[in-house]
Design a protein around this motif. Sequence first.
Motif, PDB file in Angstrom:
ATOM      1  N   HIS A  59      50.123  91.980  16.230  1.00  0.00           N
ATOM      2  CA  HIS A  59      51.040  91.590  17.130  1.00  0.00           C
ATOM      3  C   HIS A  59      51.811  92.741  17.651  1.00  0.00           C
ATOM      4  O   HIS A  59      52.224  93.544  16.989  1.00  0.00           O
ATOM      5  N   SER A  60      52.158  92.497  18.961  1.00  0.00           N
ATOM      6  CA  SER A  60      52.965  93.613  19.570  1.00  0.00           C
ATOM      7  C   SER A  60      54.365  93.343  19.096  1.00  0.00           C
ATOM      8  O   SER A  60      54.894  92.236  18.541  1.00  0.00           O
ATOM      9  N   PRO A  61      55.276  94.326  18.875  1.00  0.00           N
ATOM     10  CA  PRO A  61      56.763  94.298  18.532  1.00  0.00           C
ATOM     11  C   PRO A  61      57.322  93.333  19.220  1.00  0.00           C
ATOM     12  O   PRO A  61      58.142  92.640  18.589  1.00  0.00           O
ATOM     13  N   GLU A  62      56.991  93.027  20.454  1.00  0.00           N
ATOM     14  CA  GLU A  62      57.755  92.058  21.339  1.00  0.00           C
ATOM     15  C   GLU A  62      57.592  90.730  20.871  1.00  0.00           C
ATOM     16  O   GLU A  62      58.243  90.004  20.787  1.00  0.00           O
ATOM     17  N   VAL A  69      58.046  79.092  18.229  1.00  0.00           N
ATOM     18  CA  VAL A  69      56.758  80.148  17.990  1.00  0.00           C
ATOM     19  C   VAL A  69      56.568  80.527  16.614  1.00  0.00           C
ATOM     20  O   VAL A  69      57.542  81.052  15.731  1.00  0.00           O
ATOM     21  N   VAL A  70      55.105  80.138  16.020  1.00  0.00           N
ATOM     22  CA  VAL A  70      54.856  80.545  14.641  1.00  0.00           C
ATOM     23  C   VAL A  70      53.712  81.637  14.856  1.00  0.00           C
ATOM     24  O   VAL A  70      52.508  81.342  15.388  1.00  0.00           O
ATOM     25  N   ALA A  71      54.035  82.679  14.455  1.00  0.00           N
ATOM     26  CA  ALA A  71      53.045  83.868  14.549  1.00  0.00           C
ATOM     27  C   ALA A  71      52.225  83.948  13.207  1.00  0.00           C
ATOM     28  O   ALA A  71      52.921  84.067  12.012  1.00  0.00           O
ATOM     29  N   LEU A  72      50.960  84.042  13.235  1.00  0.00           N
ATOM     30  CA  LEU A  72      50.220  84.239  12.197  1.00  0.00           C
ATOM     31  C   LEU A  72      50.274  85.591  11.831  1.00  0.00           C
ATOM     32  O   LEU A  72      49.683  86.501  12.581  1.00  0.00           O
ATOM     33  N   ASP A  73      50.512  86.046  10.552  1.00  0.00           N
ATOM     34  CA  ASP A  73      50.651  87.336  10.291  1.00  0.00           C
ATOM     35  C   ASP A  73      50.686  87.509   8.551  1.00  0.00           C
ATOM     36  O   ASP A  73      51.194  86.674   7.958  1.00  0.00           O
ATOM     37  N   VAL A  74      49.847  88.543   8.275  1.00  0.00           N
ATOM     38  CA  VAL A  74      49.420  88.592   6.887  1.00  0.00           C
ATOM     39  C   VAL A  74      50.809  88.694   5.906  1.00  0.00           C
ATOM     40  O   VAL A  74      51.000  88.109   4.949  1.00  0.00           O
ATOM     41  N   ALA A 121      46.848  98.904  24.171  1.00  0.00           N
ATOM     42  CA  ALA A 121      46.082  97.486  23.999  1.00  0.00           C
ATOM     43  C   ALA A 121      46.864  96.521  23.450  1.00  0.00           C
ATOM     44  O   ALA A 121      47.073  95.346  23.970  1.00  0.00           O
ATOM     45  N   THR A 122      47.664  96.802  22.376  1.00  0.00           N
ATOM     46  CA  THR A 122      48.467  95.684  21.631  1.00  0.00           C
ATOM     47  C   THR A 122      49.596  95.290  22.528  1.00  0.00           C
ATOM     48  O   THR A 122      49.837  94.040  22.478  1.00  0.00           O
ATOM     49  N   GLU A 123      50.092  96.251  23.203  1.00  0.00           N
ATOM     50  CA  GLU A 123      51.216  95.919  24.098  1.00  0.00           C
ATOM     51  C   GLU A 123      50.684  95.074  25.394  1.00  0.00           C
ATOM     52  O   GLU A 123      51.602  94.010  25.733  1.00  0.00           O
ATOM     53  N   ASP A 124      49.680  95.362  25.999  1.00  0.00           N
ATOM     54  CA  ASP A 124      49.213  94.623  26.951  1.00  0.00           C
ATOM     55  C   ASP A 124      48.820  93.091  26.458  1.00  0.00           C
ATOM     56  O   ASP A 124      49.088  92.004  27.243  1.00  0.00           O
ATOM     57  N   GLU A 125      48.270  92.983  25.371  1.00  0.00           N
ATOM     58  CA  GLU A 125      47.931  91.725  24.812  1.00  0.00           C
ATOM     59  C   GLU A 125      49.290  90.979  24.837  1.00  0.00           C
ATOM     60  O   GLU A 125      49.427  89.706  24.886  1.00  0.00           O
ATOM     61  N   GLY A 126      50.346  91.676  24.124  1.00  0.00           N
ATOM     62  CA  GLY A 126      51.738  90.843  23.813  1.00  0.00           C
ATOM     63  C   GLY A 126      52.209  90.340  25.038  1.00  0.00           C
ATOM     64  O   GLY A 126      52.810  89.331  25.393  1.00  0.00           O
ATOM     65  N   ARG A 127      52.187  91.254  26.129  1.00  0.00           N
ATOM     66  CA  ARG A 127      52.440  90.516  27.755  1.00  0.00           C
ATOM     67  C   ARG A 127      51.641  89.497  27.918  1.00  0.00           C
ATOM     68  O   ARG A 127      52.267  88.454  28.678  1.00  0.00           O
ATOM     69  N   ARG A 128      50.321  89.578  27.571  1.00  0.00           N
ATOM     70  CA  ARG A 128      49.557  88.079  28.033  1.00  0.00           C
ATOM     71  C   ARG A 128      50.080  86.934  27.123  1.00  0.00           C
ATOM     72  O   ARG A 128      49.968  85.872  27.497  1.00  0.00           O
ATOM     73  N   VAL A 129      50.217  87.264  25.948  1.00  0.00           N
ATOM     74  CA  VAL A 129      50.710  86.190  24.946  1.00  0.00           C
ATOM     75  C   VAL A 129      51.945  85.499  25.443  1.00  0.00           C
ATOM     76  O   VAL A 129      51.959  84.380  25.512  1.00  0.00           O
ATOM     77  N   ILE A 130      52.894  86.459  25.782  1.00  0.00           N
ATOM     78  CA  ILE A 130      54.171  85.792  25.907  1.00  0.00           C
ATOM     79  C   ILE A 130      54.093  84.901  27.263  1.00  0.00           C
ATOM     80  O   ILE A 130      54.809  83.992  27.262  1.00  0.00           O
ATOM     81  N   ALA A 131      53.389  85.372  28.243  1.00  0.00           N
ATOM     82  CA  ALA A 131      53.102  84.573  29.497  1.00  0.00           C
ATOM     83  C   ALA A 131      52.240  83.346  29.159  1.00  0.00           C
ATOM     84  O   ALA A 131      52.795  82.446  29.960  1.00  0.00           O
TER      85      ALA A 131
END
Length: 156
Positions: A109-112, A70-75, A52-62
Amino acid sequence: MKARLIATGERAPSWVAQGFAEYQKRLSHWLPFELVEIEPGLRGKGRDARRATEDEGRRVIAALPKNAYVVALDVPGRQLSSEQLAQRLEHWRGQGRDLAFLIGGPEGHSPEVSALADEKWSIGPLTLPHMLVRLVVAEQLYRAAAMIANHPYHRA
């Protein structure tokens, strides 16, 4: 320069959408700010959260603007005071690139996506609902822009 908040998750409840819209409107003459909602990956019994996270990652990248910073919000990202965020915003403006702020799904976030982030920003160690994070990011960007413009919104 324009900014885009790319957020994984369902449609926001009305109180979040109203608050976000208010800060989006306030920001509009300093920093055009757009929200892009990414459909979450399928989760639940018998489903693979990593997939699911990988699928989300592909959509985010697109959804990323071309050549965006790119600024990723991450704890575990860098925590910034409002003043430091204003300094970062001035720095980002100086680069002449559009900005993309990323809010991941339940597992982050996905690793990508993590690998392509130019910077990671943490709004703190608290666990917050991702919908609320949208509102906090919008308010803090407005506060930073107001500080840069010497607008009286920010009073430390």
